[in-house]
Design a protein around this motif. Structure first.
Motif, PDB file in Angstrom:
ATOM      1  N   ILE A  73       0.837  -1.210   0.000  1.00  0.00           N
ATOM      2  CA  ILE A  73       0.000   0.000   0.000  1.00  0.00           C
ATOM      3  C   ILE A  73       0.865   1.252   0.000  1.00  0.00           C
ATOM      4  O   ILE A  73       0.579   2.225  -0.709  1.00  0.00           O
ATOM      5  CB  ILE A  73      -0.958  -0.011   1.210  1.00  0.00           C
ATOM      6  N   VAL A  74       1.936   1.244   0.798  1.00  0.00           N
ATOM      7  CA  VAL A  74       2.834   2.407   0.824  1.00  0.00           C
ATOM      8  C   VAL A  74       3.467   2.620  -0.542  1.00  0.00           C
ATOM      9  O   VAL A  74       3.604   3.762  -1.008  1.00  0.00           O
ATOM     10  CB  VAL A  74       3.899   2.240   1.931  1.00  0.00           C
ATOM     11  N   GLY A  75       3.823   1.530  -1.223  1.00  0.00           N
ATOM     12  CA  GLY A  75       4.368   1.649  -2.577  1.00  0.00           C
ATOM     13  C   GLY A  75       3.371   2.266  -3.539  1.00  0.00           C
ATOM     14  O   GLY A  75       3.731   3.097  -4.373  1.00  0.00           O
ATOM     15  N   LEU A  76       2.108   1.891  -3.426  1.00  0.00           N
ATOM     16  CA  LEU A  76       1.081   2.494  -4.276  1.00  0.00           C
ATOM     17  C   LEU A  76       0.919   3.978  -3.980  1.00  0.00           C
ATOM     18  O   LEU A  76       0.772   4.797  -4.890  1.00  0.00           O
ATOM     19  CB  LEU A  76      -0.257   1.779  -4.072  1.00  0.00           C
ATOM     20  N   ILE A  77       0.952   4.333  -2.705  1.00  0.00           N
ATOM     21  CA  ILE A  77       0.800   5.744  -2.321  1.00  0.00           C
ATOM     22  C   ILE A  77       1.975   6.564  -2.833  1.00  0.00           C
ATOM     23  O   ILE A  77       1.798   7.657  -3.384  1.00  0.00           O
ATOM     24  CB  ILE A  77       0.644   5.866  -0.797  1.00  0.00           C
TER      25      ILE A  77
END
Length: 145
Positions: A12-16
């Motif tokens: 999720i952090v990578g997507l953000i």
């Protein structure tokens, strides 16, 4: 289990971060790295989610049966409660889908003919009635268990 939660958080952090980079430098979004990054992070999240669900289901199935007097909810009761909540969820989604176009059309008509305000409220009320029907169904079903 904590490792899988960490992997999901990393996805999720990578997507953000990829989204922030896309917003900050929209001219560079056509680069080759962007699409594989998004696909890779989504794949990482989905695989970790599936593994977490599988491990959680295995732990629940392997757990010893708990006495009903302890206030614990069995798997069957939990599934019944989820099944009772589904009519409310689906009818609320349907009401939201119905209210959107009806509300937009009502505002467009009110701009031309303000005297038909009452009729537009009736149409909006009928669309919202869909959600009420789902709530009533859930209440009636909840009475059965």
């Amino acid at each position: 289990m904590y490792l899988l939660i960490g992997v999901m958080t990393l996805g999720i952090v990578g997507l953000i971060v990829a989204g922030i980079l896309m917003e900050m430098r929209p001219a560079r979004t056509g680069q080759r790295w962007f699409k594989p990054t998004i696909v890779g992070n989504l794949l990482l999240f989905v695989v970790a989610q599936a593994a977490l669900i599988f491990i959680g289901a295995q732990e629940v199935m392997a757990a010893p049966a708990v006495a009903e007097s302890g206030g614990e909810i069995s798997i069957g009761m939990g599934l019944a409660i989820i099944g009772i909540g589904i009519p409310t969820a689906l009818s609320t989604i349907a009401a939201g889908i119905a209210v959107g176009p009806i509300g937009a059309a009502s505002l467009a008509v009110l701009a031309e003919k303000p005297e038909i305000f009452g009729r537009t409220l009736v149409y909006l009320g009928l669309a919202e009635g869909i959600a009420i029907y789902g709530l009533v169904m859930s209440i009636l079903l909840l009475d059965k268990i």
